[in-house]
Design an enzyme around this catalytic site. Structure first.
Site, PDB file in Angstrom:
ATOM      1  N   GLU A   1      33.359 -11.987  82.918  1.00  0.00           N
ATOM      2  CA  GLU A   1      34.784 -11.720  82.743  1.00  0.00           C
ATOM      3  C   GLU A   1      35.121 -11.973  81.283  1.00  0.00           C
ATOM      4  O   GLU A   1      34.723 -12.993  80.717  1.00  0.00           O
ATOM      5  CB  GLU A   1      35.625 -12.649  83.624  1.00  0.00           C
ATOM      6  CG  GLU A   1      35.617 -12.286  85.087  1.00  0.00           C
ATOM      7  CD  GLU A   1      36.563 -13.174  85.897  1.00  0.00           C
ATOM      8  OE1 GLU A   1      37.348 -13.926  85.283  1.00  0.00           O
ATOM      9  OE2 GLU A   1      36.493 -13.121  87.127  1.00  0.00           O
TER      10      GLU A   1
ATOM     11  N   ASP B   1      48.129 -19.170  81.956  1.00  0.00           N
ATOM     12  CA  ASP B   1      46.923 -19.831  81.445  1.00  0.00           C
ATOM     13  C   ASP B   1      47.193 -21.281  81.117  1.00  0.00           C
ATOM     14  O   ASP B   1      48.286 -21.635  80.679  1.00  0.00           O
ATOM     15  CB  ASP B   1      46.435 -19.127  80.174  1.00  0.00           C
ATOM     16  CG  ASP B   1      45.745 -17.820  80.484  1.00  0.00           C
ATOM     17  OD1 ASP B   1      45.205 -17.704  81.604  1.00  0.00           O
ATOM     18  OD2 ASP B   1      45.763 -16.927  79.635  1.00  0.00           O
TER      19      ASP B   1
END
Ligand SMILES: Cc1ncc(COP(=O)(O)O)c(C=O)c1O
Lengths: 410, 266
Positions: B49, B60
């Protein structure tokens, strides 16, 4: 793209939450889908619930102190010549700004959902101060996210938050202003959404937050409409409603009852933060041609680069220092119902000087942007034209900045 | 022909272990270094990824945000991300690559343009953190028509009804977020509880490959090894930060971390 009549603007979105098919929506991580859905259901139930509305009105009247004054600025009008200038003194409200309406409603929602924790973002510090007040009043534990730069420049409001027992979380990422505070607040909510309610400080964020905030600040125009009728016997033929626009909550609240009027009768003028004169940085996505983008869970005009990175903004006024804007203002712009322009830091400071010289009024730097536009257009207009400025904040919080820039003691 | 993502799961399954997925931020800390890291770890990784960094990430945690900030400060552009994938695929043609990021960047690039670029550079899948179901249906369909897997996320707050719908609309792989957290949080839920939820998802459609991510480290990975795949991101970003702070080579250090992770589940 068209506005509907007789439907509140906050409800004129499609099933995915978009106004005009492209502004708004709910661009949220999967984690927040359920809390946002729960809140959406709760709000749609409560806003029609008679006893909830009664409760809201009770606190608006007895806690916030509705209605706030509607006054003529005789001396300023005389000095400028031309139109008559009036002010809706929303800073009369408990806490000193319009942010109290949204904060109070969120605290009531939080309580009715059985949550004990509430978090929020703030730029000028008003949204945080008000949320901390409401949290204290209703017995909720409160955390406020605020950019480190804003903490420095809006100290009086930070002191108030602490006094109310809220925890201020300084945000040191990025530009250390409102945009980063909103991000950090959302991140916190992602991690704690099962126990915690989030209050977004303006008509920005995922669809439901735009609606709740707009529904709350609409109180301003409900009052104003009555006051205008009392003052002038009927709604005058030429009115200009001028409001500063950061996220757009005070402007929406100021305008919501008047959107259905023909714009030849009631013109809506939004004033964004143009930033320091000669600076390329500004916080004026509507009036300085920003592109459509997705920020903090909604699509709106956003100050950004070609790659979709969000621009840093700069403004003397922490409350307007935000690269995005409410989707409902994007809709009002594209349908041409409202006109948007900007004032620079210097314009706002000059307006502040002039208003305080002639009137017993102490507008903060945010509404000083709106006064700047009023002062600019007033002399060209005739005396039958009624300019009304939303004086939506009090300058106590700006005393350090004003002292530095104007050498003035307030 | 079986697609590379499903093939990666099949290969891991044959070896009786979960697939190992890593998340690194493109351009962290430089374009050159992040490509070197990717190439070096790929021997132990089943699916890579790669994050395209955004400066206003709402989901995040600190570790990944720090990585993204470093990459952006070094001038990383979206075209660099695609170039990096192209370079990577030149030597590691069969290794599946999934790009992960926020919708605004795709939107500014243009959805169709973005998908076209994914195709030509060899991207196999996409994760868009802030484009949930059902709003993502249109975009997901576009991806599918170009044989790019749109990876849907599921979380502990996803209702049963929603789970069913999302899984039904999902492509080759689904991603279960282990707990309510931004990336990089400490695993605040027991592995047993996580696997419990995971098994509920698998029951709905046992054929769909489901990975678990968020909060997984060397310490916890072995306990989750019954999953189809496990994603480690923040622990890797953290290692890059640590290496840079200690003036060590992140390529060597990160490779060691990934080798250890792989060991724990083999
Ligand atoms: C007094 C005042 N006016 C205006 C604003 C701008 O926000 P909005 O446009 O969302 O009302 C703020 C924000 O903090 C504020 O404090």
């Amino acid at each position: 793209m068209k506005l509907k009549k007789n439907v509140p603007l906050i409800d004129q979105h499609d099933k995915y939450g978009f106004w005009g098919g492209k502004f708004g929506g709910s661009y949220i991580p999967e984690t927040l889908k359920k809390p946002v859905d729960d809140l959406t259901k709760e709000f749609s139930k409560l806003r029609k619930n008679k006893s909830f509305i009664k409760k809201r009105d009770f606190y608006f009247n007895n806690y916030i102190g509705a209605p706030t004054r509607f006054i003529k600025l005789e001396n300023l009008s005389k000095h400028l010549g031309g139109a008559q200038i009036w002010a809706k003194v929303v800073s009369d409200a408990n806490g000193g700004a319009h942010k109290i309406y949204n904060a109070t409603v969120h605290a009531l929602l939080c309580k009715s959902m059985g949550k004990k924790y509430i978090v929020g973002d703030t730029g000028a510090g008003y949204a945080g101060k008000m949320l901390s007040m409401a949290a204290k009043k209703f017995g909720l534990k409160c955390k406020i996210f605020m950019g480190a730069k804003d903490i420095k420049r809006q100290k009086p409001n930070c002191d108030a938050m602490k006094k109310n027992g809220a925890e201020i979380v300084p945000v040191t990422t990025g530009s250390q202003t409102l945009v980063d505070a909103v991000s950090e607040c959302m991140r916190y909510w992602v991690s704690n959404c099962d126990t915690t309610h989030m209050c977004v400080g303006s008509t920005v964020g995922p669809n439901i937050f735009v609606k709740i905030c707009g529904w709350s600040t609409a109180q301003i125009s409900r009052e104003l409409k009555k006051q205008i009728k009392i003052q002038f016997k009927k709604i005058p033929k030429k009115i200009k409603l001028i409001n500063c626009v950061g996220g757009g909550s005070s402007a929406y609240g100021f305008w919501s009852e008047f959107i259905d009027f023909p714009k030849s009768q009631i013109e809506l003028i939004g004033v964004e933060a143009g930033g320091p004169k000669n600076s390329k940085l500004h916080a004026a996505p509507l009036s300085r041609g920003a592109k459509l983008g997705v920020l903090h869970g909604a699509a709106s005009y956003v100050c950004q680069n070609n790659e979709g990175q969000i621009n840093e903004t700069e403004s003397i006024s922490a409350g307007l220092d935000y690269p995005g804007v409410s989707p409902i203002h994007c809709f009002l712009k594209d349908t041409k119902r409202a006109r948007y322009t900007y004032a620079t830091d210097e314009d706002a400071l000059n307006a502040y000087k002039l208003v305080t010289k002639f009137e017993k009024l102490n507008p903060s730097l945010e509404p000083s942007h709106a006064f700047a536009e009023a002062i600019k257009i007033c002399p060209r207009l005739n005396k039958d034209t009624v300019i009304i400025v939303n004086s939506c904040g009090d300058a106590k919080k700006d005393r350090d900045i004003l002292k530095r820039r104007l050498g003035k003691r307030i | 022909m079986i697609n590379p993502i499903n093939l990666a799961f099949k290969n891991a399954k044959e070896k009786k272990r979960p697939a190992l997925l890593t998340y690194t931020v493109a351009g962290d800390n430089t374009k050159k270094k992040s490509l070197e890291i990717l190439k070096s770890i790929s021997k132990d990784v089943d699916i890579c990824e790669i994050g395209f960094p955004h400066n206003t990430p709402i989901a995040d945690g600190g570790q990944i945000q720090t990585s993204a900030y470093r990459a952006l400060k070094n001038g990383l552009k979206i075209s660099d991300v695609f170039q990096m994938v192209r370079d990577f695929k030149k030597s590691k043609n069969s290794k599946p690559v999934i790009l992960m990021g926020y919708y605004n960047m795709i939107y500014q690039y243009g959805e169709n343009n973005f998908i076209k670029k994914c195709k030509s550079s060899g991207v196999n899948g996409l994760i868009v953190v802030d484009l949930p179901w059902p709003e993502n249906k249109g975009f997901a369909k576009k991806c599918k028509s170009k044989a790019i897997s749109f990876v849907q996320l599921l979380s502990p707050t996803t209702s049963k009804e929603r789970l069913k719908n999302i899984i039904k609309d999902s492509h080759d792989m689904i991603y279960y977020i282990s707990m309510l957290s931004t990336t990089g949080g400490k695993l605040k839920v027991s592995p047993k509880q996580i696997l419990n939820n995971y098994n509920k998802i698998k029951k709905i459609d046992p054929k769909k490959n489901c990975v678990i991510g968020f909060g997984i480290t060397e310490k916890t990975i072995a306990k989750l090894r019954s999953a189809d795949g496990l994603v480690v991101g923040s622990a890797i970003c953290k290692e890059i930060t640590r290496s840079l702070n200690n003036r060590q080579n992140p390529v060597i250090n990160v490779s060691k971390v990934v080798a250890k992770l792989r060991n724990k589940i083999s």
